[in-house]
Design a protein around this motif. Structure first.
Motif, PDB file in Angstrom:
ATOM      1  N   THR A  77       0.736  -1.136   0.012  1.00  0.00           N
ATOM      2  CA  THR A  77       0.120  -0.051   0.085  1.00  0.00           C
ATOM      3  C   THR A  77       0.866   1.445   0.010  1.00  0.00           C
ATOM      4  OG1 THR A  77       0.117  -0.135   2.487  1.00  0.00           O
ATOM      5  CG2 THR A  77      -1.992  -1.087   1.255  1.00  0.00           C
ATOM      6  N   GLY A  78       2.205   1.203   0.526  1.00  0.00           N
ATOM      7  CA  GLY A  78       3.039   2.434   0.679  1.00  0.00           C
ATOM      8  C   GLY A  78       3.883   2.682  -0.349  1.00  0.00           C
ATOM      9  N   CYS A  79       4.904   3.470  -0.568  1.00  0.00           N
ATOM     10  CA  CYS A  79       5.818   3.656  -1.380  1.00  0.00           C
ATOM     11  C   CYS A  79       6.919   3.675  -1.100  1.00  0.00           C
ATOM     12  CB  CYS A  79       5.643   5.445  -2.073  1.00  0.00           C
ATOM     13  SG  CYS A  79       4.149   5.492  -3.151  1.00  0.00           S
ATOM     14  N   LYS A  80       7.451   3.716   0.284  1.00  0.00           N
ATOM     15  CA  LYS A  80       8.777   4.062   0.577  1.00  0.00           C
ATOM     16  C   LYS A  80       8.892   2.472   1.257  1.00  0.00           C
ATOM     17  CE  LYS A  80       9.319   8.410   1.305  1.00  0.00           C
ATOM     18  NZ  LYS A  80      10.311   9.290   1.388  1.00  0.00           N
ATOM     19  N   TYR A  81      10.191   2.174   0.729  1.00  0.00           N
ATOM     20  CA  TYR A  81      10.693   0.718   0.935  1.00  0.00           C
ATOM     21  C   TYR A  81      12.096   0.606   1.237  1.00  0.00           C
ATOM     22  CZ  TYR A  81       6.461  -1.495  -0.971  1.00  0.00           C
ATOM     23  OH  TYR A  81       5.120  -2.142  -0.935  1.00  0.00           O
ATOM     24  N   ASP A  82      12.549  -0.414   1.876  1.00  0.00           N
ATOM     25  CA  ASP A  82      13.847  -0.433   2.452  1.00  0.00           C
ATOM     26  C   ASP A  82      14.475  -1.850   1.513  1.00  0.00           C
ATOM     27  OD1 ASP A  82      13.467   1.094   4.400  1.00  0.00           O
ATOM     28  OD2 ASP A  82      13.192  -0.489   5.808  1.00  0.00           O
ATOM     29  N   ILE A  83      15.941  -1.717   0.920  1.00  0.00           N
ATOM     30  CA  ILE A  83      16.572  -2.556   0.272  1.00  0.00           C
ATOM     31  C   ILE A  83      17.565  -3.200   1.011  1.00  0.00           C
ATOM     32  CG2 ILE A  83      17.833  -2.842  -1.894  1.00  0.00           C
ATOM     33  CD1 ILE A  83      16.287  -0.556  -2.979  1.00  0.00           C
ATOM     34  N   LYS A  84      17.769  -4.499   1.162  1.00  0.00           N
ATOM     35  CA  LYS A  84      18.822  -5.310   1.662  1.00  0.00           C
ATOM     36  C   LYS A  84      19.675  -5.975   0.511  1.00  0.00           C
ATOM     37  CE  LYS A  84      19.654  -8.775   5.207  1.00  0.00           C
ATOM     38  NZ  LYS A  84      18.800  -9.593   6.128  1.00  0.00           N
ATOM     39  N   ALA A  85      20.856  -5.508   0.447  1.00  0.00           N
ATOM     40  CA  ALA A  85      21.646  -6.262  -0.527  1.00  0.00           C
ATOM     41  C   ALA A  85      22.453  -7.339   0.340  1.00  0.00           C
ATOM     42  CB  ALA A  85      22.609  -5.479  -1.365  1.00  0.00           C
ATOM     43  N   THR A  86      22.768  -8.460  -0.054  1.00  0.00           N
ATOM     44  CA  THR A  86      23.815  -9.349   0.239  1.00  0.00           C
ATOM     45  C   THR A  86      24.885  -9.522  -0.775  1.00  0.00           C
ATOM     46  OG1 THR A  86      22.068 -10.421   1.807  1.00  0.00           O
ATOM     47  CG2 THR A  86      24.328 -11.738   1.386  1.00  0.00           C
ATOM     48  N   PHE A  87      25.932  -9.237  -0.015  1.00  0.00           N
ATOM     49  CA  PHE A  87      27.270  -9.215  -1.134  1.00  0.00           C
ATOM     50  C   PHE A  87      27.771 -10.739  -1.266  1.00  0.00           C
ATOM     51  CE2 PHE A  87      26.936  -5.328   0.955  1.00  0.00           C
ATOM     52  CZ  PHE A  87      26.717  -4.242  -0.317  1.00  0.00           C
ATOM     53  N   ALA A  88      28.493 -10.732  -2.134  1.00  0.00           N
ATOM     54  CA  ALA A  88      29.220 -12.130  -2.518  1.00  0.00           C
ATOM     55  C   ALA A  88      30.179 -12.757  -1.203  1.00  0.00           C
ATOM     56  CB  ALA A  88      30.372 -11.965  -3.869  1.00  0.00           C
ATOM     57  N   ASP A  89      30.603 -11.572  -0.621  1.00  0.00           N
ATOM     58  CA  ASP A  89      31.547 -11.791   0.690  1.00  0.00           C
ATOM     59  C   ASP A  89      30.521 -12.253   1.977  1.00  0.00           C
ATOM     60  OD1 ASP A  89      30.560  -9.336   1.342  1.00  0.00           O
ATOM     61  OD2 ASP A  89      32.576  -8.691   1.741  1.00  0.00           O
ATOM     62  N   ASP A  90      29.202 -12.363   1.466  1.00  0.00           N
ATOM     63  CA  ASP A  90      28.181 -12.739   2.774  1.00  0.00           C
ATOM     64  C   ASP A  90      27.966 -11.697   3.478  1.00  0.00           C
ATOM     65  OD1 ASP A  90      27.355 -15.247   1.569  1.00  0.00           O
ATOM     66  OD2 ASP A  90      29.047 -16.302   2.616  1.00  0.00           O
ATOM     67  N   THR A  91      28.289 -10.461   3.407  1.00  0.00           N
ATOM     68  CA  THR A  91      28.150  -9.454   4.393  1.00  0.00           C
ATOM     69  C   THR A  91      26.856  -8.634   3.626  1.00  0.00           C
ATOM     70  OG1 THR A  91      29.314  -7.769   2.980  1.00  0.00           O
ATOM     71  CG2 THR A  91      30.351  -8.655   5.019  1.00  0.00           C
ATOM     72  N   SER A  92      26.299  -7.870   4.406  1.00  0.00           N
ATOM     73  CA  SER A  92      24.930  -7.099   3.973  1.00  0.00           C
ATOM     74  C   SER A  92      25.094  -5.737   4.310  1.00  0.00           C
ATOM     75  CB  SER A  92      23.694  -8.050   4.130  1.00  0.00           C
ATOM     76  OG  SER A  92      23.500  -7.954   5.567  1.00  0.00           O
ATOM     77  N   ALA A  93      24.031  -5.002   3.522  1.00  0.00           N
ATOM     78  CA  ALA A  93      23.928  -3.584   3.864  1.00  0.00           C
ATOM     79  C   ALA A  93      22.272  -3.348   3.537  1.00  0.00           C
ATOM     80  CB  ALA A  93      24.614  -2.453   3.116  1.00  0.00           C
ATOM     81  N   VAL A  94      21.682  -2.412   4.294  1.00  0.00           N
ATOM     82  CA  VAL A  94      20.270  -1.920   4.190  1.00  0.00           C
ATOM     83  C   VAL A  94      20.240  -0.717   3.971  1.00  0.00           C
ATOM     84  CG1 VAL A  94      17.935  -1.832   5.228  1.00  0.00           C
ATOM     85  CG2 VAL A  94      19.514  -3.700   5.891  1.00  0.00           C
ATOM     86  N   TRP A  95      19.568   0.126   2.663  1.00  0.00           N
ATOM     87  CA  TRP A  95      19.234   1.414   2.352  1.00  0.00           C
ATOM     88  C   TRP A  95      17.643   1.521   2.627  1.00  0.00           C
ATOM     89  CZ3 TRP A  95      22.404  -2.192  -0.062  1.00  0.00           C
ATOM     90  CH2 TRP A  95      23.710  -1.559  -0.108  1.00  0.00           C
ATOM     91  N   SER A  96      17.222   2.717   3.585  1.00  0.00           N
ATOM     92  CA  SER A  96      16.150   2.872   4.053  1.00  0.00           C
ATOM     93  C   SER A  96      15.280   3.761   3.346  1.00  0.00           C
ATOM     94  CB  SER A  96      16.092   2.767   5.594  1.00  0.00           C
ATOM     95  OG  SER A  96      16.767   1.741   6.335  1.00  0.00           O
ATOM     96  N   GLY A  97      14.090   3.963   3.456  1.00  0.00           N
ATOM     97  CA  GLY A  97      13.242   5.009   2.964  1.00  0.00           C
ATOM     98  C   GLY A  97      13.282   5.072   1.421  1.00  0.00           C
ATOM     99  N   ILE A  98      13.412   4.497   0.593  1.00  0.00           N
ATOM    100  CA  ILE A  98      13.155   4.783  -0.810  1.00  0.00           C
ATOM    101  C   ILE A  98      12.149   4.661  -1.369  1.00  0.00           C
ATOM    102  CG2 ILE A  98      14.440   3.787  -3.157  1.00  0.00           C
ATOM    103  CD1 ILE A  98      16.465   2.450  -1.561  1.00  0.00           C
ATOM    104  N   ASN A  99      11.816   5.532  -2.256  1.00  0.00           N
ATOM    105  CA  ASN A  99      10.596   6.048  -2.655  1.00  0.00           C
ATOM    106  C   ASN A  99      10.522   5.224  -4.060  1.00  0.00           C
ATOM    107  OD1 ASN A  99       8.134   6.785  -4.101  1.00  0.00           O
ATOM    108  ND2 ASN A  99       8.065   8.809  -3.248  1.00  0.00           N
ATOM    109  N   VAL A 100       9.820   4.062  -4.245  1.00  0.00           N
ATOM    110  CA  VAL A 100       9.708   3.478  -5.531  1.00  0.00           C
ATOM    111  C   VAL A 100       8.663   3.729  -6.386  1.00  0.00           C
ATOM    112  CG1 VAL A 100      10.896   1.411  -4.296  1.00  0.00           C
ATOM    113  CG2 VAL A 100       8.440   1.536  -4.352  1.00  0.00           C
ATOM    114  N   CYS A 101       7.752   4.505  -5.719  1.00  0.00           N
ATOM    115  CA  CYS A 101       6.430   5.211  -6.660  1.00  0.00           C
ATOM    116  C   CYS A 101       6.915   6.081  -7.669  1.00  0.00           C
ATOM    117  CB  CYS A 101       5.479   5.549  -5.726  1.00  0.00           C
ATOM    118  SG  CYS A 101       4.627   4.255  -4.927  1.00  0.00           S
ATOM    119  N   ASP A 102       8.037   6.994  -7.197  1.00  0.00           N
ATOM    120  CA  ASP A 102       8.388   7.784  -8.164  1.00  0.00           C
ATOM    121  C   ASP A 102       9.667   7.859  -8.763  1.00  0.00           C
ATOM    122  OD1 ASP A 102       5.994   9.255  -7.282  1.00  0.00           O
ATOM    123  OD2 ASP A 102       7.048  10.294  -5.551  1.00  0.00           O
TER     124      ASP A 102
END
Length: 120
Positions: A77-102
């Motif tokens: 229902t919303g437009c703001k999403y968080d993205i989590k990436a897992t890297f080849a070295d098995d570490t990960s990072a999160v990017w928060s509050g991304i407006n995917v509608c616009d």
């Protein structure tokens, strides 16, 4: 009899819950590390759902630095999403509050060791 069946069918359509919409955006990997998996969650929810991976991504196995991939997901229902990436070295990072509608493109990177993004 036919009218009753049509009435019941129409009532069931209105009573059914709304189905999620398929959405996508292009993720540009500017992190300096190969990304092997991407998950997406409604902003702040922490309910991660894997990217619906395209066949060519399955063959390649990872999205290298400077490369792009399409992220497919069911939009809620919303437009703001968080993205989590897992890297080849098995570490990960999160990017928060991304407006995917616009925004059709999301570039993920690091600034002084902190995950940052640019959406356009």
């Amino acid at each position: 009899m036919i009218r009753t069946a049509m009435t019941i069918a129409a009532a069931m359509m209105f009573a059914a819950p709304a189905l999620a919409e398929d959405w996508d955006f292009v993720l540009v990997n500017n992190t300096g590390k190969p990304i092997k998996a991407v998950e997406i969650s409604p902003g702040g929810a922490g309910t991660w759902v894997a990217n619906k991976v395209e066949p060519e991504m399955k063959r390649e196995g990872a999205t290298g630095p400077g490369k792009r991939m399409t992220v497919h997901f069911d939009k809620g229902t919303g437009c703001k999403y968080d993205i989590k990436a897992t890297f080849a070295d098995d570490t990960s990072a999160v990017w928060s509050g991304i407006n995917v509608c616009d925004n059709a493109y999301v570039t993920v990177n690091y600034a002084n060791g902190t995950p940052t993004f640019k959406a356009s």
